[in-house]
Design an enzyme around this catalytic site. Structure first.
Site, PDB file in Angstrom:
ATOM      1  N   HIS A 140      36.515 -14.812   0.874  1.00 32.42           N
ATOM      2  CA  HIS A 140      35.460 -15.114   0.067  1.00 32.42           C
ATOM      3  C   HIS A 140      35.950 -16.499  -0.864  1.00 32.42           C
ATOM      4  O   HIS A 140      36.631 -16.518  -1.785  1.00 32.42           O
ATOM      5  CB  HIS A 140      34.828 -14.377  -0.780  1.00 32.42           C
ATOM      6  N   LYS A 577      21.740 -10.810  -6.132  1.00 34.90           N
ATOM      7  CA  LYS A 577      20.714 -11.904  -5.894  1.00 34.90           C
ATOM      8  C   LYS A 577      19.045 -11.562  -5.562  1.00 34.90           C
ATOM      9  O   LYS A 577      18.442 -12.297  -6.049  1.00 34.90           O
ATOM     10  CB  LYS A 577      21.312 -12.811  -4.724  1.00 34.90           C
TER      11      LYS A 577
END
Length: 931
Positions: A140, A577
């Site tokens: 990532h 999120k």
């Protein structure tokens, strides 16, 4: 550049750190003057002083600066942060080593707690056998610093440590040689481009992970494994060096979800690269054994088993040179290790050429290698070499058992819908299902469960598939081929993103069967199927999903073939999120309880895989505290945790810190496995806590969703943050948006979401909604319960501690500069909402912690962050000014590098873009976070 922190008591705990930072800052100032001229150094000092005295004037001064000067200024501050960070790491390692000398290591402290509780030795032995801890390195893209920068910083750290060690051994000494070396390294740092020219591909990312894995192999991991064995011995438990309490994993080259550049061919290439370096690391370990094991047959005997094995090796391996056969003729252990090295060389050749494994001449996986080493250990133990057997040889066996020849076990991940796409085409070919896509989940579940139970193949080698479907299916064949070529341990888990139902799990299982990986009739399951729960709805339904999975006889047979072990992955980033930090953390906590209970009912061991990001806003935070904050009984020795980006470099760049961080994790898992097996509070108290958290979570969720559902938020986010630049940093192969995503925020991945808020110091993912949640709980009469939770509940205490740190890193005065300069006036009410919630959250958190100010309980951290702000503020002001110029140029002037290896063509905006990216790097270094 010098560290302006005021007078320091020379005996204060951080006086030595400040002295080193001041020294490094002075050397950086000399580099600036030497490399760029005195005016740049004067400008740096002028800006720093101006920021402290008159922030508005500083902002105006920076806004008027030309791009070339601004770039140099940004590089100066960015370089300072890199130097300050590594110096802090050096001193953190020293502090931890001093603590270890005084109080023992983390394992010692865990052992003391276990002994105090009177845990029987048979329970400890059983727990030790179940230990299976795996940090999993991901690609990532959150590490903004290049490895060229990181390697020089490592050399700088080594120089500081060597000087300190000499001072301890010999007293005060001449430091001029070290100072010259530090100055040389800082000059080289200044002359090294901190920006990547092109986007890395997955093999580049694999090499970056290998950089750390090789260091762990050589130093930290053997130490921690040895410490664990000794700790257990002191608790009355002997362990075999062939056990695998600690291993390492990787997603790099196996994570296909949303990354079109991870193909089956890339997966094969990454595995080859891992084995190249794994074999090299093993050869180096064998060289160390050759140096050590000079035992002569003339002085001590050797076991018949080892003698026979060595004779066979010499017959099978003409590659063992005549010189070694002659010089080591009476040194059987050295000669045996020479034979092992010959097999390792043959293994490398076999993998390069793709030829078949030949038992006795090369290795398939690490089992045969470990057997060879075990023969040596047993022979030594029976022939007066007990200390060597439990010393260097056991260390080598533990290390090889932990890393194998592959260094890290690869996980493969793919989106659930990709599997259904393949199955729809396969069922169309056999003509049994008119429209697979039209089936509901219940119908698909029955169809696929029946398919698993049946014996017919659903596909053939020539079954026509679209290119997309073929790539998905070929991954399963690649797994089978990789296990045949490299050994069974090379890939163990197949992870399904966005698992919404049992049919998603069965779809992957059916494709695995088609590739020969699974056969429930013969008890074969060469990979485990792992659902990933990553949205609040998935987390809430996780227990029901697992219950339905394990209730299906066909799937239960797969789990039985995997040793009655079921892995489930929890996604922290996406749930944060979507729902905000309060609801995300709470639903993950409740999901773990539910999964624990379901697994227990079915007689299955549960291994939870925590997909934690680097930042608190993506589930990050101190790993040790996070492990101890898990619900009771969820941790039964086995755990996987992702490590990514700047977290990897922060934890593993320095060997001393790598050891501390690994040992912290191992100690926490051992402690939780043995001591956190039953509720620590009575059911009525836990019910009160749960009700309070439900109240807080519901209110926090409402506040957070009101923000993210505001139709103006996408425009505000893109205007107020430099998120459009993340892709241009070239820090990862994975696209920052999901496929087919529009210009809104729904398709934006969690990393750029956190990146944008962090760069502008709003850090919404780390705290937004918490204040509303706590206020609602207080207004509902839960104030005494909140205080009780903070004092006695590890989960809530850890949650508030992480939020408090994020609140402290938030700086809405700086954020206001971004908003006033870059955001249209009609969108400013969104920032007003953020300010209101920030004030509310600070007020509510302090009401519970009892502090007068944030981080009062952590004064050293508070002081460190305060000093950093002095250097961060100019970078923020410069970034705002440059962003405005950059956007004024318009999109037509810009070009992006979108694929691995691609480079942007030069344009009028190149210099401006470079200046901006330099500020991004500097702020990421100063904040210790990219995303």
């Amino acid at each position: 550049m010098t560290d302006q922190h005021g007078h320091l008591d020379p005996d204060s705990p951080d006086a030595a750190l400040r002295a080193d930072i001041r020294r490094i800052g002075t050397l950086l100032g000399q580099t600036l003057a030497r490399q760029e001229g005195r005016p740049l150094l004067d400008l740096v000092e002028e800006v720093r002083a101006l920021v402290r005295q008159d922030a508005e004037a500083a902002a105006d001064r920076l806004a008027a600066m030309d791009v070339t000067t601004g770039t140099k200024l940004a590089r100066a501050f960015s370089t300072y942060f890199h130097l300050a960070n590594i110096t802090e790491q050096v001193h953190r390692a020293r502090d931890l080593q001093r603590r270890r000398a005084r109080n023992g290591g983390w394992l010692d402290q865990a052992a003391k707690l276990i002994a105090e509780q009177g845990v029987p030795s048979d329970e400890i032995a059983a727990a030790a056998r179940r230990l299976a801890i795996r940090p999993v390195f991901t690609a990532h893209p959150t590490e903004a610093a290049r490895r060229s920068i990181l390697s020089k910083l490592r050399q700088l750290a080594d120089s500081l440590d060597a000087e300190a060690s000499a001072a301890v051994l010999y007293g005060a000494s001449d430091t001029s040689a070290t100072t010259r070396r530090l100055a040389e390294l800082i000059d080289l740092l200044w002359q090294t481009d901190e920006l990547r020219l092109d986007r890395p591909d997955p093999t580049d990312e694999a090499r970056n992970a290998i950089f750390y894995l090789r260091d762990l192999y050589a130093d930290a991991a053997p130490q921690v494994l040895g410490d664990l064995a000794e700790t257990l011995r002191q608790l009355g438990v002997e362990t075999s060096p062939t056990s695998r309490p600690l291993t390492f994993g990787s997603w790099i080259g196996g994570d296909r979800d949303g990354n079109p550049f991870v193909t089956p061919a890339v997966t094969r290439d990454v595995l080859i690269i891992q084995h190249e370096h794994g074999i090299q690391a093993t050869e180096k370990a064998m060289d160390a054994l050759i140096d050590e094991l000079s035992v002569s047959r003339r002085l001590r005997g050797v076991s018949l088993d080892l003698a026979a094995s060595l004779a066979k090796d010499l017959d099978d391996l003409p590659e063992v040179a005549p010189r070694f056969r002659r010089t080591n003729a009476e040194e059987p252990y050295r000669l045996k290790v020479r034979a092992i090295k010959a097999k390792l060389a043959n293994t490398r050749k076999r993998l390069d050429q793709g030829t078949a494994h030949v038992p006795g001449r090369d290795y398939l996986g690490s089992d045969e290698l470990i057997s060879d080493l075990e023969l040596m250990r047993a022979s030594l133990a029976r022939n007066s070499g007990q200390l060597t057997a439990v010393g260097v040889v056991a260390t080598a066996i533990r290390t090889v058992s932990a890393f194998g020849l592959q260094l890290a076990t690869l996980d493969v991940r793919e989106h659930a819908e990709k599997h259904h796409e393949v199955l729809q085409q396969m069922y169309t070919q056999v003509g049994e299902v008119d429209d697979y896509a039209a089936l509901d989940r219940t119908q698909r579940t029955k169809l696929l469960a029946d398919e698993l139970t049946g014996r017919r193949p659903l596909s053939a080698l020539d079954t026509p598939l679209t290119d997309s479907a073929r790539k998905t299916f070929d991954v399963f064949n690649t797994i089978r081929e990789a296990q045949d070529r490299f050994g069974m341990d090379v890939i163990e888990s197949y992870i399904i993103s966005m698992t919404l139902g049992v049919d998603d799990v069965l779809a992957a299982a059916v494709l695995a069967r088609e590739a020969g990986l699974i056969d429930i009739h013969t008890g074969r399951a060469r990979v485990g199927i792992v659902p990933l729960l990553e949205t609040p709805a998935e987390l809430d339904a996780g227990g029901d999903l697992l219950d339905e999975m394990l209730s299906l006889p066909a799937y239960r047979e797969i789990v039985r073939a995997r040793g009655d072990l079921q892995e489930v992955m929890l996604g922290y980033s996406d749930s944060n999120k979507e729902a905000g930090i309060t609801t995300s953390q709470w639903r993950i906590h409740k999901a773990q309880r539910s999964l624990r209970d379901v697994a227990a009912r079915h007689g299955v061991r549960l291994r939870l895989f925590h997909g934690r990001g680097g930042t608190v806003g993506r589930g990050g935070g101190p790993t040790h505290e996070a492990i101890l904050a898990q619900p009771y009984g969820t941790l039964d020795g086995a755990i996987k945790v992702t490590e990514q980006g700047e977290v990897i470099s922060d934890k593993y760049t320095l060997p001393a810190l790598a050891r501390e961080n690994l040992e912290l994790t191992v100690a926490a898992v051992l402690q939780a496995t043995l001591l956190h097996t039953s509720p620590s509070v009575d059911p009525s108290q836990l019910a009160r806590w749960d009700a309070t958290m439900d109240c807080a979570s519901d209110a926090a969720f409402g506040t957070y969703r009101a923000l993210v559902e505001n139709p103006d938020l996408p425009a505000y986010f893109w205007a107020a943050t430099p998120t459009e630049l993340l892709g241009q940093l070239n820090i990862g192969s994975r696209p920052s948006k999901r496929p087919n995503a529009d210009a809104g925020l729904g398709g934006l991945r969690a990393i750029p979401w956190v990146f944008g808020w962090t760069q502008t110091r709003q850090i919404v993912p780390g705290w937004f909604g918490v204040g509303s949640g706590l206020q609602a709980a207080r207004e509902a009469g839960h104030t005494p319960v909140l205080t009780e939770m903070h004092e006695h509940w590890e989960f809530f205490k850890t949650f508030l501690s992480n939020v408090e740190m994020m609140l402290n890193k938030t700086d809405l005065k700086i954020a206001r500069r971004y908003v006033d300069t870059l955001v249209p006036a009609g969108l400013h009410p969104i920032f007003d909402t953020i300010e209101e919630e920030y004030d509310r959250t600070v007020r509510e958190v302090l009401a519970i912690t009892g502090g007068n100010d944030l981080l009062d309980a952590q004064p050293e951290l508070k002081r460190t962050l305060g000093v950093r702000d002095t250097y961060l503020e100019p970078l923020h002001h410069l970034q705002v000014a440059l962003l405005r110029q950059y956007r004024d140029l318009g999109d037509t002037e810009r070009q992006l590098a979108t694929a691995p290896g691609a480079r942007r063509a030069a344009s009028d905006s190149t210099a401006l873009e470079r200046a901006l990216l330099t500020t991004v790097n500097g702020i990421a270094a100063g904040m210790r976070n990219t995303g």
